[in-house]
Design a protein around this motif. Structure first.
Motif, PDB file in Angstrom:
ATOM      1  N   ILE A   1       0.839  -1.209   0.000  1.00 43.53           N
ATOM      2  CA  ILE A   1       0.000   0.000   0.000  1.00 43.53           C
ATOM      3  C   ILE A   1       0.870   1.253   0.000  1.00 43.53           C
ATOM      4  O   ILE A   1       0.580   2.229  -0.699  1.00 43.53           O
ATOM      5  N   THR A   2       1.958   1.230   0.759  1.00 43.55           N
ATOM      6  CA  THR A   2       2.878   2.362   0.778  1.00 43.55           C
ATOM      7  C   THR A   2       3.499   2.570  -0.592  1.00 43.55           C
ATOM      8  O   THR A   2       3.653   3.702  -1.055  1.00 43.55           O
ATOM      9  N   TRP A   3       3.848   1.484  -1.255  1.00 44.09           N
ATOM     10  CA  TRP A   3       4.437   1.598  -2.595  1.00 44.09           C
ATOM     11  C   TRP A   3       3.421   2.145  -3.584  1.00 44.09           C
ATOM     12  O   TRP A   3       3.752   2.975  -4.428  1.00 44.09           O
ATOM     13  N   LEU A   4       2.170   1.702  -3.492  1.00 40.25           N
ATOM     14  CA  LEU A   4       1.137   2.202  -4.400  1.00 40.25           C
ATOM     15  C   LEU A   4       0.855   3.681  -4.148  1.00 40.25           C
ATOM     16  O   LEU A   4       0.655   4.448  -5.103  1.00 40.25           O
ATOM     17  N   ASN A   5       0.824   4.087  -2.899  1.00 42.26           N
ATOM     18  CA  ASN A   5       0.630   5.508  -2.598  1.00 42.26           C
ATOM     19  C   ASN A   5       1.757   6.350  -3.168  1.00 42.26           C
ATOM     20  O   ASN A   5       1.514   7.428  -3.718  1.00 42.26           O
ATOM     21  N   THR A   6       2.980   5.888  -3.058  1.00 43.37           N
ATOM     22  CA  THR A   6       4.125   6.611  -3.615  1.00 43.37           C
ATOM     23  C   THR A   6       4.040   6.668  -5.132  1.00 43.37           C
ATOM     24  O   THR A   6       4.366   7.685  -5.747  1.00 43.37           O
TER      25      THR A   6
END
Length: 73
Positions: free
Chosen positions: A57-62
């Protein structure tokens, strides 16, 4: 990267290979390839700090953060 983990896992992999090598000499090539590929995959995964890595999720947000201003219009 933590060097103590890298050195420790590398020593364990070497010990596993030395322990299994006599029995592995009599096995077919397919078994040898499977053994070494699984051992290599385990060694590579041990190099990552998986419990402290950011989740998907953190990677997708970035990844999609720059597109946020266009999607709001």
């Amino acid at each position: 990267m933590r060097w103590d983990v890298t050195i420790g896992v590398t020593v364990l992999v070497i010990l596993i290979v030395l322990f299994e090598l006599p029995a592995l000499r009599q096995k077919p090539l397919r078994d040898k390839i499977a053994f070494f590929s699984l051992l290599l995959c385990g060694w590579a995964l041990a190099q990552f700090d998986l419990p402290n890595m950011a989740g998907p999720i953190t990677w997708l947000n970035t990844l999609f953060k720059p597109l946020e201003k266009w999607m709001e219009k």
